[in-house]
Every structure is written in structure tokens, then in C-alpha cells.
Design an enzyme around this catalytic site. Sequence first.
Site, PDB file in Angstrom:
ATOM      1  N   HIS A 155     -75.964  -4.706  20.193  1.00 17.34           N
ATOM      2  CA  HIS A 155     -77.112  -4.422  21.071  1.00 17.34           C
ATOM      3  C   HIS A 155     -77.479  -5.604  22.186  1.00 17.34           C
ATOM      4  O   HIS A 155     -76.521  -6.517  21.993  1.00 17.34           O
ATOM      5  CB  HIS A 155     -78.317  -4.265  19.783  1.00 17.34           C
ATOM      6  CG  HIS A 155     -78.445  -5.479  18.888  1.00 17.34           C
ATOM      7  ND1 HIS A 155     -77.620  -5.885  18.092  1.00 17.34           N
ATOM      8  CD2 HIS A 155     -79.842  -6.458  18.792  1.00 17.34           C
ATOM      9  CE1 HIS A 155     -78.257  -7.132  17.683  1.00 17.34           C
ATOM     10  NE2 HIS A 155     -79.420  -7.441  18.037  1.00 17.34           N
ATOM     11  N   HIS A 193     -79.964  -7.870  22.355  1.00 20.53           N
ATOM     12  CA  HIS A 193     -80.466  -9.186  22.139  1.00 20.53           C
ATOM     13  C   HIS A 193     -79.634 -10.452  22.614  1.00 20.53           C
ATOM     14  O   HIS A 193     -78.552 -10.232  22.399  1.00 20.53           O
ATOM     15  CB  HIS A 193     -80.793  -9.367  20.612  1.00 20.53           C
ATOM     16  CG  HIS A 193     -82.266  -8.693  20.419  1.00 20.53           C
ATOM     17  ND1 HIS A 193     -82.589  -8.352  19.016  1.00 20.53           N
ATOM     18  CD2 HIS A 193     -83.013  -8.010  21.108  1.00 20.53           C
ATOM     19  CE1 HIS A 193     -83.591  -7.726  19.010  1.00 20.53           C
ATOM     20  NE2 HIS A 193     -84.073  -7.341  20.220  1.00 20.53           N
ATOM     21  N   ASP A 219     -78.883 -13.323  21.491  1.00 21.70           N
ATOM     22  CA  ASP A 219     -77.981 -14.093  20.717  1.00 21.70           C
ATOM     23  C   ASP A 219     -76.841 -13.390  20.176  1.00 21.70           C
ATOM     24  O   ASP A 219     -75.945 -13.677  19.514  1.00 21.70           O
ATOM     25  CB  ASP A 219     -78.822 -14.585  19.583  1.00 21.70           C
ATOM     26  CG  ASP A 219     -79.404 -13.438  18.848  1.00 21.70           C
ATOM     27  OD1 ASP A 219     -79.974 -12.161  19.200  1.00 21.70           O
ATOM     28  OD2 ASP A 219     -79.446 -13.511  17.363  1.00 21.70           O
ATOM     29  N   HIS A 220     -76.726 -12.026  20.886  1.00 24.92           N
ATOM     30  CA  HIS A 220     -75.400 -11.193  20.698  1.00 24.92           C
ATOM     31  C   HIS A 220     -74.679 -10.948  22.262  1.00 24.92           C
ATOM     32  O   HIS A 220     -73.288 -10.536  21.752  1.00 24.92           O
ATOM     33  CB  HIS A 220     -76.146  -9.830  20.001  1.00 24.92           C
ATOM     34  CG  HIS A 220     -76.483 -10.044  18.777  1.00 24.92           C
ATOM     35  ND1 HIS A 220     -75.857  -9.765  17.550  1.00 24.92           N
ATOM     36  CD2 HIS A 220     -77.958 -10.475  18.214  1.00 24.92           C
ATOM     37  CE1 HIS A 220     -76.604  -9.952  16.492  1.00 24.92           C
ATOM     38  NE2 HIS A 220     -77.741 -10.452  17.071  1.00 24.92           N
ATOM     39  N   HIS A 255     -83.855  -1.570  14.679  1.00 26.10           N
ATOM     40  CA  HIS A 255     -83.818  -2.935  15.220  1.00 26.10           C
ATOM     41  C   HIS A 255     -84.133  -2.793  16.794  1.00 26.10           C
ATOM     42  O   HIS A 255     -84.920  -3.659  17.105  1.00 26.10           O
ATOM     43  CB  HIS A 255     -82.576  -3.755  14.729  1.00 26.10           C
ATOM     44  CG  HIS A 255     -82.623  -5.115  15.139  1.00 26.10           C
ATOM     45  ND1 HIS A 255     -83.531  -6.094  14.605  1.00 26.10           N
ATOM     46  CD2 HIS A 255     -81.976  -5.979  15.958  1.00 26.10           C
ATOM     47  CE1 HIS A 255     -83.338  -7.218  15.173  1.00 26.10           C
ATOM     48  NE2 HIS A 255     -82.299  -7.170  15.925  1.00 26.10           N
ATOM     49  N   ASP A 307     -77.201  -6.506  13.658  1.00 28.46           N
ATOM     50  CA  ASP A 307     -78.455  -6.684  12.963  1.00 28.46           C
ATOM     51  C   ASP A 307     -79.439  -5.682  12.218  1.00 28.46           C
ATOM     52  O   ASP A 307     -80.477  -5.800  12.024  1.00 28.46           O
ATOM     53  CB  ASP A 307     -79.648  -7.408  13.859  1.00 28.46           C
ATOM     54  CG  ASP A 307     -79.226  -8.817  14.328  1.00 28.46           C
ATOM     55  OD1 ASP A 307     -78.372  -9.311  13.874  1.00 28.46           O
ATOM     56  OD2 ASP A 307     -80.071  -9.384  15.114  1.00 28.46           O
ATOM     57  N   HIS A 363     -75.614 -12.538  11.117  1.00 30.62           N
ATOM     58  CA  HIS A 363     -76.401 -13.725  10.750  1.00 30.62           C
ATOM     59  C   HIS A 363     -76.028 -14.129   9.466  1.00 30.62           C
ATOM     60  O   HIS A 363     -75.862 -13.267   8.628  1.00 30.62           O
ATOM     61  CB  HIS A 363     -78.132 -13.297  10.945  1.00 30.62           C
ATOM     62  CG  HIS A 363     -78.341 -13.229  12.332  1.00 30.62           C
ATOM     63  ND1 HIS A 363     -78.575 -14.510  13.182  1.00 30.62           N
ATOM     64  CD2 HIS A 363     -78.714 -12.105  12.941  1.00 30.62           C
ATOM     65  CE1 HIS A 363     -79.148 -13.956  14.498  1.00 30.62           C
ATOM     66  NE2 HIS A 363     -78.882 -12.826  14.390  1.00 30.62           N
TER      67      HIS A 363
END
Length: 261
Positions: A61, A63, A65-66, A118, A137, A175
Site C-alpha cells: 500500500h 503509506h 513507511d512501506h 487500512h 498493515d 510491523h
Amino acid sequence: MPPKDKNLHIEPIKAFTDNYIWAIVNETNKSLWVVDPGEAKPVIDYIAKHNLNLCGILITHHHHDHCGGVAELRQEYNIPVYGPRHSDILATDVMMDRQKIFLPECNLSFEVLAIPGHTLEHIAYYCAQEHLLFCGDTLFSAGCGRVFEGTQQQMVDSLMTLASLPDDTLVYCAHEYTLKNLQFAKQVEPKNEDIVRHLAFVSSLGHNPSVPTTLALEKKINPFLRTDVATVIAAAEAEVGQPLATAVNVFSAIREWKNNF
């Protein structure tokens, strides 16, 4: 529990505070695929340390941090990037629900699963031959992601999609949230011996990874996969102070409870 193919291994590359970039490595040909590289440097360092060849990237996805490391990795390596449709991902190949991907260097086939909630475009990658699931996530050990863009119904449907996979599926989430998730799960089901036992085990791990987990275990300890269980329903109803008629109502109550835990 490693993959069945002894030449393959999957390792977490730590990023940011608690992210895992998953490294899929074939030791025979020293090939590497990575899942959700939010940062480039940890991947580049891992490649250098283990003398590997980066062959491609899988993104779940949008975001940061991905997918934040994709641009830098693409500058360094001429590789494909598989991911859902979103401008932030910089995918070379846009993936749709039930589409198949083959990673020739690792001899692995994956099916793409649309799991919105999400984020609207969130996808997972499931490998039936090795029972591997990279779910970003959406599903965590003993927990699930927050519902940022989708609906509660979408998130419940997505979790049920993942729960329908074989029980021995290895779940590689993105995570390290397991300890706090289990502490919350114990609040929901204080008499659940599986939760109590796994909480003690994860507490003993220190800074070592608690994942991958399995779907079999998650069905015993994860309140978000147990919205049809009497003890979970009762806890959710007690939290909101009213009867809850559907699994989505139960999920929503537990999700809000966890948001403020």
C-alpha cells in the site's frame, strides 16, 4: 517455521522504529526480493552484507513507511516494482485482485488479494506453494491495522479473506506490534489461555521478532478474527454499553477500543 524450499529463507530487515521490510532470499543464486521497503538504506546495507542481487520489489500500500525507499532503490537497480494503483508507489506493474505474479529467481508464484480498509488500494501477496502471506498493515499478530481510508465493513471482509487461507499460512506483517496487541487482546479476553501463553512467550523475546505468525494461532489470539466468539462479543458490548447485532458492529467497537488503548 521456514519455507519448505530449503534454498529459500525470509528475513526481516528492520526499518524506522518498528517496521519490517521482508527479504525473500534464494541462497542458491543469491537473489533477493523485498516487500514494502519504506527506506532504501537498510535494503542496500543488507544487499552488501549478504552479497545479494536485488531482483524486484513488492508493495502492499501507499503509506510512506512501506514505499518510501522505492525511488532510491530504482535509481540504484533496474528492477520491477509490483504494487496497487497509487501515484505514491511508483509501481512499474500495477496489480489487481486475484492477479498472479511469478518471481523466477525464487521460483515462487503469488496471488494478489485485494484487502481494502487500512487504505483503499491495500493488497496482500499469497504464495500457495509455500503458504506465505505478506499482508502489510491489514493483519498483525493479535491485531489489525487502523481503518484510515476504507469502511469498517471493508476491513472485516478483508480480514475474513485472509482468515480463509490455510491455517498453516505463515503471516508476514509489516510491523512489530505483537506485545502491545496481546496486552490489548488480554483485556478483551482475560481468560483466554492461548493469549496468556503467547503473551508470556512474546514477552520473553526481547528485541527479537515475534513474526511470522500463523493463521491457526491468530484465530486463537486475535480479537479481530474472533468477532463471532461469545467472549469477544460480550467484551465489546460491555465496552460500548449496548447490544451489538453484527460482526461489523463488534469489530468497530473493538477497533475503537484499541485505538484508545
